[in-house]
Design an enzyme around this catalytic site. Structure first.
Site, PDB file in Angstrom:
ATOM      1  N   CYS A   1       0.986  -1.146  -0.383  1.00 60.32           N
ATOM      2  CA  CYS A   1      -0.329   0.155  -0.134  1.00 60.32           C
ATOM      3  C   CYS A   1       1.101   1.056   0.016  1.00 60.32           C
ATOM      4  CB  CYS A   1      -1.256   0.145   1.420  1.00 60.32           C
ATOM      5  SG  CYS A   1      -2.385  -1.159   1.784  1.00 60.32           S
TER       6      CYS A   1
ATOM      7  N   GLY B   1       0.161  -0.362  -4.896  1.00 64.92           N
ATOM      8  CA  GLY B   1      -1.284  -0.841  -5.030  1.00 64.92           C
ATOM      9  C   GLY B   1      -2.175  -0.117  -6.061  1.00 64.92           C
TER      10      GLY B   1
ATOM     11  N   ASN C   1      -0.164   1.990   5.658  1.00 65.85           N
ATOM     12  CA  ASN C   1       0.623   0.928   4.717  1.00 65.85           C
ATOM     13  C   ASN C   1       0.755  -0.226   6.306  1.00 65.85           C
ATOM     14  OD1 ASN C   1       2.150  -0.208   3.508  1.00 65.85           O
ATOM     15  ND2 ASN C   1       3.618   1.196   3.008  1.00 65.85           N
ATOM     16  N   GLY C   2       0.855  -1.347   5.912  1.00 69.59           N
ATOM     17  CA  GLY C   2       1.112  -1.976   7.201  1.00 69.59           C
ATOM     18  C   GLY C   2       0.550  -3.868   6.972  1.00 69.59           C
TER      19      GLY C   2
ATOM     20  N   TYR D   1      12.324  -4.923  -4.211  1.00 69.46           N
ATOM     21  CA  TYR D   1      11.607  -4.630  -5.284  1.00 69.46           C
ATOM     22  C   TYR D   1      10.096  -4.139  -5.013  1.00 69.46           C
ATOM     23  CZ  TYR D   1       6.844  -7.185  -6.970  1.00 69.46           C
ATOM     24  OH  TYR D   1       6.307  -7.349  -7.551  1.00 69.46           O
TER      25      TYR D   1
ATOM     26  N   THR E   1      11.626  -3.777 -12.371  1.00 66.15           N
ATOM     27  CA  THR E   1      12.626  -4.235 -11.503  1.00 66.15           C
ATOM     28  C   THR E   1      14.223  -4.615 -11.244  1.00 66.15           C
ATOM     29  OG1 THR E   1      10.778  -5.210 -10.436  1.00 66.15           O
ATOM     30  CG2 THR E   1      12.418  -4.305  -8.847  1.00 66.15           C
TER      31      THR E   1
ATOM     32  N   ASP F   1      16.594 -11.199 -12.646  1.00 67.89           N
ATOM     33  CA  ASP F   1      14.437 -11.273 -11.614  1.00 67.89           C
ATOM     34  C   ASP F   1      14.867 -11.256 -10.416  1.00 67.89           C
ATOM     35  OD1 ASP F   1      11.690 -10.951 -11.538  1.00 67.89           O
ATOM     36  OD2 ASP F   1      11.078 -13.029 -11.969  1.00 67.89           O
ATOM     37  N   ASP F   2      14.097  -9.941  -9.747  1.00 65.18           N
ATOM     38  CA  ASP F   2      14.050  -9.572  -8.287  1.00 65.18           C
ATOM     39  C   ASP F   2      13.884 -10.734  -7.320  1.00 65.18           C
ATOM     40  OD1 ASP F   2      11.174  -9.791  -8.013  1.00 65.18           O
ATOM     41  OD2 ASP F   2      11.308  -8.304  -9.838  1.00 65.18           O
TER      42      ASP F   2
END
Ligand code: SF4
Length: 492
Positions: A22, A47, A120-121, A260, A304, A366-367
């Site tokens: 988020c 998000g 956020n969390g 990421y 990313t 890739d990440d």
């Protein structure tokens, strides 16, 4: 503090998401809705399931929120209706809760004061807290911010720092919170381990809180500081700033933000995300050298892993090439129930540059690998372009543990590295060599002391009971089921 009236609009567009977090913003200034809108666009990667803005003009709150992208939920036409010089905004990816429109943030309560809140969390002991509110407060969703808001409101006499202190005493988890308290001002706080990022800035007499520094840069604010673990900051109605340490803790920032989640042009807790990703590439190069691999070309899986692939290529002296072109306009409008459908979707989304891949030994970067499903499908797309060999390098170490702090790492049973060895994963992906980042490489690249790395090493920054793990995983499974087969494609 004033009695308030609320005015709410909702939107009914639903799309699926490819990110796992988020993002939040709070601004005290003049006519803040447009700035928050622009800021939310900069946080869209955090998000894509829902978006919302609440503002306050000294008399009443105005809210517009709903499921969809920022530009779908909020339009130029809707912004003038969001009046006032204080506002908060949110973009959401549901890791818990239903993902329904009722869970879109910000949330409002009128009792005992008008308060809007976004966070956020993820609250680990959500169910215990919900239960503890009992009959006292009526809850209308399964969003953890609604629980935080009601605990905050229940403990708010006059001092918001005390009310945030009550949350910090009771709550286990990660929470960066921004709120407007009617008649009092803009109030923000960060959990005592500062797990999720949160930054504070200023432009003249205007103040801003945001999940990532990129928002401040785009809107022309200067950074004042990252909120410290357990710190609260109030910007009152007269723009007087009060900062307090509410509950001092040891920082355990989420290291996955650097791998990421965050934008590369953000600086989180004084560490540049872009530079961190370059360092990850240099560390990963050591693993490539150890295995004695000699690729012809290094190809990132967009977007990313690009800086990591660039640094890795420099370090091993091999050309960096774009071998997969991403179509960012393909949205998840399909329900995919078969492997064939998923591969077709990946082909729509990632198109190979055949000349850069055909007949070559290709090192893909890739990440991370979560379930492995998407990685396997991407490898198949590359294979169809006719490379000689495919090697697969990953910026992150194997993910062996779920995240309980707001990142959608699935449940334990779905993490491919939990049950399988690296050789077995290599066979599942059907690549010639698989190279993971090491935990020590990760620590050297980003830092070793102030971070949560629990998804890699199992050392969670807060104590989590088995019951809480099961509750979160059960809720998460429901979200995943709801998102049907598309859940398998989150990594693209
Ligand atoms: Fe971040 Fe992993 Fe810790 Fe979750 S468990 S907060 S994803 S480092």
């Amino acid at each position: 503090m004033h009695a308030i009236y609320s005015y709410q609009l909702t939107t009914h567009q639903s799309i699926n998401s490819s990110r796992k977090m988020c993002g939040i913003i709070g601004i005290k200034g003049q006519c803040v809705a447009k700035e928050i809108f622009v800021g939310l666009l900069a946080l869209q990667h955090r998000g894509q399931n829902s978006a919302g803005i609440s503002t306050y003009d000294g008399e009443r709150f105005y809210t517009k929120k709903g499921n969809g992208l920022v530009s779908q939920v909020l339009s130029e036409n809707s912004l003038p209706r969001l009046k006032g010089g204080e506002g908060i905004g949110h973009v959401r990816y549901p890791t818990i809760g239903s993902g329904d429109e009722e869970d879109a943030q910000p949330f409002l309560t009128n009792s005992p004061f008008g308060i809007v809140m976004a966070h956020n969390g993820n609250v680990v002991n959500y169910f215990d807290l919900r239960h503890s509110l009992g009959e006292k407060r009526h809850l209308n969703s399964f969003s953890d911010v609604e629980v935080l808001l009601n605990i905050f409101a229940d403990n708010l006499k006059r001092d918001p720092f005390e009310a945030a202190g009550a949350i910090m005493e009771m709550t286990n988890g990660a929470y960066s919170v921004v709120s407007i308290i009617a008649g009092l001002g803009l109030f923000a706080f960060r959990d005592p381990q500062a797990i999720r990022p949160f930054i504070f800035g200023r432009r003249g007499e205007n103040y801003i809180f945001a999940s990532e520094s990129v928002v401040l840069q785009i809107l022309g604010y200067d950074i004042i500081k990252d909120l410290a673990p357990g710190e609260g900051i109030l910007v009152d109605e007269k723009c007087k700033v009060t900062q307090k340490m509410i509950k001092v803790g040891t920082p355990r920032h989420c290291i996955f933000e650097y791998i990421y989640i965050a934008r590369p042009d953000s600086v989180l807790d004084n560490i540049s995300v872009y530079k961190a990703r370059l360092s990850l590439g240099r560390e990963l190069a050591k693993g490539i050298k150890r295995k004695g691999i000699k690729p012809d070309v290094v190809v990132p899986i967009p977007d990313t892993s690009r800086p990591t692939a660039i640094a890795l290529a420099e370090e091993i002296g091999v050309p960096y090439r774009e071998g997969l072109i991403k179509n960012r306009y393909i949205l998840r409008t399909f329900i995919m129930t078969t492997d064939a459908e998923r591969i077709r979707y990946i082909k729509y989304k990632l198109n190979p540059l055949i000349d850069e891949l055909k007949g070559k030994k290709v090192l893909l970067v890739d990440d991370s690998i979560v379930r492995g499903t998407t990685s396997r499908q991407i490898v198949q797309v590359v294979k169809n372009a006719g490379p000689k060999e495919i090697y697969f390098a990953i910026s992150a170490p194997p993910i062996r543990n779920p995240c309980y702090y707001g990142i959608d790492m699935q449940t334990r049973g779905e993490l491919i590295a939990r049950e399988k060895s690296e050789d077995e994963i290599r066979d599942v992906l059907k690549v010639d060599c698989l190279i993971y980042q090491t935990i020590n490489g990760l620590k050297r690249a980003i830092g070793k002391d102030a971070f949560c790395m629990a998804c890699f090493d199992g050392d969670y920054p807060t104590r989590i009971k088995g019951k809480e793990m099961l509750e979160i995983e059960e809720k998460r499974k429901k979200v995943t089921r709801k998102k049907t087969a598309e859940a398998a494609l989150f990594d693209v």
